[in-house]
Design a protein around this motif. Sequence first.
Motif, PDB file in Angstrom:
ATOM      1  N   LYS A 299     -88.190  67.155  14.004  1.00  0.00           N
ATOM      2  CA  LYS A 299     -89.068  68.217  14.487  1.00  0.00           C
ATOM      3  C   LYS A 299     -88.724  68.144  16.294  1.00  0.00           C
ATOM      4  CE  LYS A 299     -94.129  69.385  15.075  1.00  0.00           C
ATOM      5  NZ  LYS A 299     -95.430  69.086  14.961  1.00  0.00           N
TER       6      LYS A 299
ATOM      7  N   SER B  93     -88.569  77.407  17.785  1.00  0.00           N
ATOM      8  CA  SER B  93     -89.293  78.100  16.588  1.00  0.00           C
ATOM      9  C   SER B  93     -88.470  78.109  15.342  1.00  0.00           C
ATOM     10  CB  SER B  93     -89.800  79.554  17.049  1.00  0.00           C
ATOM     11  OG  SER B  93     -88.567  80.196  17.108  1.00  0.00           O
TER      12      SER B  93
ATOM     13  N   LYS C 137     -87.719  74.710  15.417  1.00  0.00           N
ATOM     14  CA  LYS C 137     -88.607  73.576  15.513  1.00  0.00           C
ATOM     15  C   LYS C 137     -88.721  72.557  14.551  1.00  0.00           C
ATOM     16  CE  LYS C 137     -92.334  73.041  17.583  1.00  0.00           C
ATOM     17  NZ  LYS C 137     -92.499  72.501  19.220  1.00  0.00           N
TER      18      LYS C 137
END
Length: 261
Positions: free
Chosen positions: A182, A189, A212
């Motif tokens: 992450k 994004s 993202k």
Amino acid sequence: QHPDINFVVYLGPDSQNVDGSPTGSLMSNPLTYNDIEAIMKEQEGAFQWVSGAVSYDEFLQNWYNTDHHWNVRGAFQAYQRIATALGFGDELLTPVSELAFDKPPFLGSFARRGLNADYSDRIIDYVFDAFPRFSVKINGKKASAQSLAHEKDYQKDTWDDNAYANRYAEYFHTDYASIVLKNKDADASGELLIVGDSYSNCMERFLASHYKKTYILDPRHTSKSLDTILASHKDIKDVVFVMRSTNLLSQDTRDFLEESN
């Protein structure tokens, strides 16, 4: 099966199929990189083929001499080609320097098979001015960001005392069924799925810098199928295969691609 998903396939060359390889010429009816590329291009449309072809001079610079893996130069070249194909050509990472470790010497898979310590390689990595920070999960469990590249351990002279230890897996990471990255960059994004083997281990973080969230699966170690993953992660729009031919053409990968009932 998934016309709304963008599939990219990248085959990393190896010593058996790279153009100009002296060992390749010793095999009868060798399946060369050009042969595989021609076969894959016949299937284009269902996926985008991104060529990993390199000259033999590039191969000598960008792959280890005593091991079957590429070094970070070859992996970064692959990243540049893949990221450009994904539309990130104007946002590519730019390394500011190269990090090289003279110790421990890397006696790769070829050296290990023959217990030959006459030749060795150096582990190398790239340094960036600003690199994204990731939260990491490996096989569902929280892990440190250092799990992706053990630079701090090597700087502290912390490594396996076995002279024939797999330094590639030790410095980057070994093969896992599942990794989730992450990106903590607020502007990041999109979601990416990387389907890889050990070739992807040193370059997943480069591709993940543009998303993202990035999922990494190794068909040799996961029981999940592509259909299962895409059904449970609807935000994945890009899927990238990064492998060498041994694994791209394997039964494990075919099973991973098999349509779920």
